[in-house]
Design a protein around this motif. Structure first.
Motif, PDB file in Angstrom:
ATOM      1  N   GLY A   3      -5.562  11.839 -19.013  1.00 14.50           N
ATOM      2  CA  GLY A   3      -5.333  10.652 -19.826  1.00 14.50           C
ATOM      3  C   GLY A   3      -4.819  10.942 -21.216  1.00 14.50           C
ATOM      4  O   GLY A   3      -4.684  12.100 -21.634  1.00 14.50           O
ATOM      5  N   LEU A   4      -4.527   9.848 -21.913  1.00 14.44           N
ATOM      6  CA  LEU A   4      -4.018   9.905 -23.284  1.00 14.44           C
ATOM      7  C   LEU A   4      -4.926   9.033 -24.145  1.00 14.44           C
ATOM      8  O   LEU A   4      -5.079   7.840 -23.885  1.00 14.44           O
ATOM      9  N   PHE A   5      -5.533   9.627 -25.181  1.00 16.86           N
ATOM     10  CA  PHE A   5      -6.478   8.863 -25.992  1.00 16.86           C
ATOM     11  C   PHE A   5      -6.600   9.474 -27.379  1.00 16.86           C
ATOM     12  O   PHE A   5      -6.123  10.591 -27.641  1.00 16.86           O
ATOM     13  N   ALA A   6      -7.236   8.727 -28.263  1.00 13.57           N
ATOM     14  CA  ALA A   6      -7.514   9.198 -29.621  1.00 13.57           C
ATOM     15  C   ALA A   6      -8.977   8.920 -29.918  1.00 13.57           C
ATOM     16  O   ALA A   6      -9.566   7.969 -29.402  1.00 13.57           O
ATOM     17  N   ILE A   7      -9.571   9.765 -30.744  1.00 18.08           N
ATOM     18  CA  ILE A   7     -10.963   9.588 -31.140  1.00 18.08           C
ATOM     19  C   ILE A   7     -10.984   9.161 -32.606  1.00 18.08           C
ATOM     20  O   ILE A   7     -10.388   9.810 -33.467  1.00 18.08           O
ATOM     21  N   ILE A   8     -11.656   8.044 -32.841  1.00 16.37           N
ATOM     22  CA  ILE A   8     -11.687   7.437 -34.173  1.00 16.37           C
ATOM     23  C   ILE A   8     -13.114   7.459 -34.706  1.00 16.37           C
ATOM     24  O   ILE A   8     -14.065   7.187 -33.970  1.00 16.37           O
ATOM     25  N   ALA A   9     -13.252   7.784 -35.973  1.00 20.21           N
ATOM     26  CA  ALA A   9     -14.561   7.734 -36.615  1.00 20.21           C
ATOM     27  C   ALA A   9     -14.935   6.275 -36.835  1.00 20.21           C
ATOM     28  O   ALA A   9     -14.218   5.528 -37.501  1.00 20.21           O
TER      29      ALA A   9
ATOM     30  N   GLU B 298      -5.966  11.475 -34.209  1.00 19.90           N
ATOM     31  CA  GLU B 298      -4.923  12.248 -33.533  1.00 19.90           C
ATOM     32  C   GLU B 298      -4.888  11.884 -32.044  1.00 19.90           C
ATOM     33  O   GLU B 298      -5.919  11.824 -31.388  1.00 19.90           O
ATOM     34  N   GLU B 299      -3.685  11.643 -31.533  1.00 22.18           N
ATOM     35  CA  GLU B 299      -3.559  11.305 -30.115  1.00 22.18           C
ATOM     36  C   GLU B 299      -3.615  12.587 -29.285  1.00 22.18           C
ATOM     37  O   GLU B 299      -2.884  13.543 -29.544  1.00 22.18           O
ATOM     38  N   ILE B 300      -4.498  12.572 -28.293  1.00 15.72           N
ATOM     39  CA  ILE B 300      -4.730  13.767 -27.474  1.00 15.72           C
ATOM     40  C   ILE B 300      -4.205  13.526 -26.074  1.00 15.72           C
ATOM     41  O   ILE B 300      -4.549  12.523 -25.431  1.00 15.72           O
TER      42      ILE B 300
ATOM     43  N   ARG C  47     -15.547   6.517 -31.676  1.00 16.42           N
ATOM     44  CA  ARG C  47     -15.103   5.683 -30.555  1.00 16.42           C
ATOM     45  C   ARG C  47     -13.810   6.240 -29.986  1.00 16.42           C
ATOM     46  O   ARG C  47     -13.013   6.855 -30.704  1.00 16.42           O
ATOM     47  N   LEU C  48     -13.604   5.992 -28.691  1.00 10.35           N
ATOM     48  CA  LEU C  48     -12.369   6.398 -28.045  1.00 10.35           C
ATOM     49  C   LEU C  48     -11.405   5.220 -27.985  1.00 10.35           C
ATOM     50  O   LEU C  48     -11.797   4.114 -27.612  1.00 10.35           O
ATOM     51  N   SER C  49     -10.181   5.462 -28.373  1.00  7.17           N
ATOM     52  CA  SER C  49      -9.110   4.482 -28.219  1.00  7.17           C
ATOM     53  C   SER C  49      -8.186   5.005 -27.128  1.00  7.17           C
ATOM     54  O   SER C  49      -7.427   5.950 -27.344  1.00  7.17           O
ATOM     55  N   ILE C  50      -8.272   4.397 -25.946  1.00  9.65           N
ATOM     56  CA  ILE C  50      -7.558   4.913 -24.772  1.00  9.65           C
ATOM     57  C   ILE C  50      -6.194   4.240 -24.629  1.00  9.65           C
ATOM     58  O   ILE C  50      -6.092   3.020 -24.604  1.00  9.65           O
TER      59      ILE C  50
ATOM     60  N   ARG D 296     -17.358  18.153 -36.686  1.00 10.37           N
ATOM     61  CA  ARG D 296     -17.339  19.361 -37.514  1.00 10.37           C
ATOM     62  C   ARG D 296     -17.406  19.002 -39.000  1.00 10.37           C
ATOM     63  O   ARG D 296     -18.264  19.472 -39.731  1.00 10.37           O
ATOM     64  N   THR D 297     -16.442  18.180 -39.428  1.00 14.86           N
ATOM     65  CA  THR D 297     -16.397  17.710 -40.815  1.00 14.86           C
ATOM     66  C   THR D 297     -16.139  16.208 -40.784  1.00 14.86           C
ATOM     67  O   THR D 297     -16.139  15.588 -39.728  1.00 14.86           O
ATOM     68  N   SER D 298     -15.915  15.644 -41.946  1.00 14.42           N
ATOM     69  CA  SER D 298     -15.638  14.205 -42.022  1.00 14.42           C
ATOM     70  C   SER D 298     -14.272  13.857 -41.445  1.00 14.42           C
ATOM     71  O   SER D 298     -13.992  12.683 -41.167  1.00 14.42           O
ATOM     72  N   THR D 299     -13.422  14.862 -41.233  1.00 12.15           N
ATOM     73  CA  THR D 299     -12.075  14.607 -40.712  1.00 12.15           C
ATOM     74  C   THR D 299     -11.804  15.333 -39.400  1.00 12.15           C
ATOM     75  O   THR D 299     -10.803  15.054 -38.743  1.00 12.15           O
ATOM     76  N   MET D 300     -12.650  16.270 -39.020  1.00  8.54           N
ATOM     77  CA  MET D 300     -12.389  17.081 -37.834  1.00  8.54           C
ATOM     78  C   MET D 300     -13.554  17.048 -36.848  1.00  8.54           C
ATOM     79  O   MET D 300     -14.699  16.816 -37.214  1.00  8.54           O
ATOM     80  N   TYR D 301     -13.214  17.297 -35.600  1.00  4.90           N
ATOM     81  CA  TYR D 301     -14.212  17.364 -34.528  1.00  4.90           C
ATOM     82  C   TYR D 301     -13.679  18.303 -33.447  1.00  4.90           C
ATOM     83  O   TYR D 301     -12.498  18.681 -33.449  1.00  4.90           O
TER      84      TYR D 301
END
Length: 289
Positions: free
Chosen positions: A175-181, A168-170, A127-130, A147-152
């Motif tokens: 925009g500014l967002f983070a991707i959460i598993a 990680e906040e990108i 999910r994206l957290s914007i 990619r892995t359980s912790t990386m994409y």
């Protein structure tokens, strides 16, 4: 007799004439069946989501006053007008609030053989957290690959790819967002969520809410009973259910907020009048003395 002979049709001769072109009929049948199969395979199924709401009229409200429901202020109970409530439910501001609370300005898709399918809810592995979204993001899309359980990795439309960790906040120009598993639904024993790259599309919240506001059908079913039916045709059933349920929830919350504002305004008016009367009585007492 001549007339009867002229009206006579030789059915056998007619069938023999048509049977000479049997291969054309067979070819036409195969083509029609093939086109029907292709259409059914490529077409996105549409589902009908329906809900109903019963508006309380003045009599039902007065009968329920003894129930002492939380938040019910009998002093300000008024007869529900179904036409007014239809306008409220059809209002754009209500739908904007629905889409904002459900964060539906972002959609997730996966590529299938010949079409793109939207995934939603428990199907989502991420999910994206914007934090902030710039208008330049509207219509933009990125592709996320786990990619892995912790990386994409994120691949932009220009083909540029970068690796990140979940949470990680990108920061990007749009925009500014983070991707959460996303956690696995507790009701599911196995993780059957897609392992395919996920296409994330950004949308203008106002435009997409207005689009759904035109698509949703809100009508009075029985004016005597003040029943309103809400119908939405949606390709993703759970998404349709969430939109309709959230619409009813927001509608109820706004009605309660309006009543609370009215109560607060009335109480403030009464307090001001009491202060004024108290001041007047004090002045009168001083004049008497």
């Amino acid at each position: 007799n001549n007339a009867e002979a002229g009206d006579y049709v030789d059915v056998q001769q007619l069938l023999r004439t048509y049977f000479q072109y049997w291969y054309l009929f067979l070819l036409s049948l195969i083509m029609c069946l093939g086109l029907a199969f292709v259409y059914l395979y490529l077409a996105t199924p549409q589902y009908k989501v329906t809900s109903a709401i019963l508006l309380k009229n003045e009599e039902s409200q007065s009968n329920s006053r003894n129930a002492s429901e939380p938040g019910d202020i009998s002093l300000f109970s008024t007869r529900s007008n179904i036409d007014n409530e239809l306008e409220v439910l059809n209002s754009k501001s209500l739908m904007h609030r629905v889409f904002s609370e459900l964060s539906l300005n972002v959609t997730y898709h996966v590529e299938e053989k010949f079409k793109t399918k939207e995934i939603y809810g428990v199907e989502l592995p991420i999910r994206l957290s914007i934090t902030k979204l710039h208008p330049t993001a509207y219509g933009h899309q990125i592709t996320i690959k786990r990619r892995t359980s912790t990386m994409y990795s994120i691949t932009e439309e220009d083909g540029k790819s970068t690796n990140h960790t979940y949470g990680e906040e990108i920061s990007t120009p749009y925009g500014l967002f983070a991707i959460i598993a996303a956690p696995l639904d507790s009701t599911l024993k196995l993780d059957s969520r897609t392992q395919k790259p996920i296409i994330v599309k950004f949308h203008d919240l106002t435009k997409i809410a207005d689009s759904y506001n035109q698509r949703i059908k809100i009508e009075a079913v029985n004016r005597r009973a003040s029943v309103i039916r809400i119908t939405l045709i949606e390709a993703v059933p759970q998404k349709g259910k969430d939109i309709v349920n959230k619409l009813l929830e927001v509608y109820g919350n706004e009605a309660l907020e309006d009543r609370n504002r009215l109560a607060k305004t009335t109480i403030q008016f009464i307090d001001d009048r009491l202060k004024y009367l108290t001041s007047e009585l004090t002045d009168v007492e001083k004049d008497v003395e």
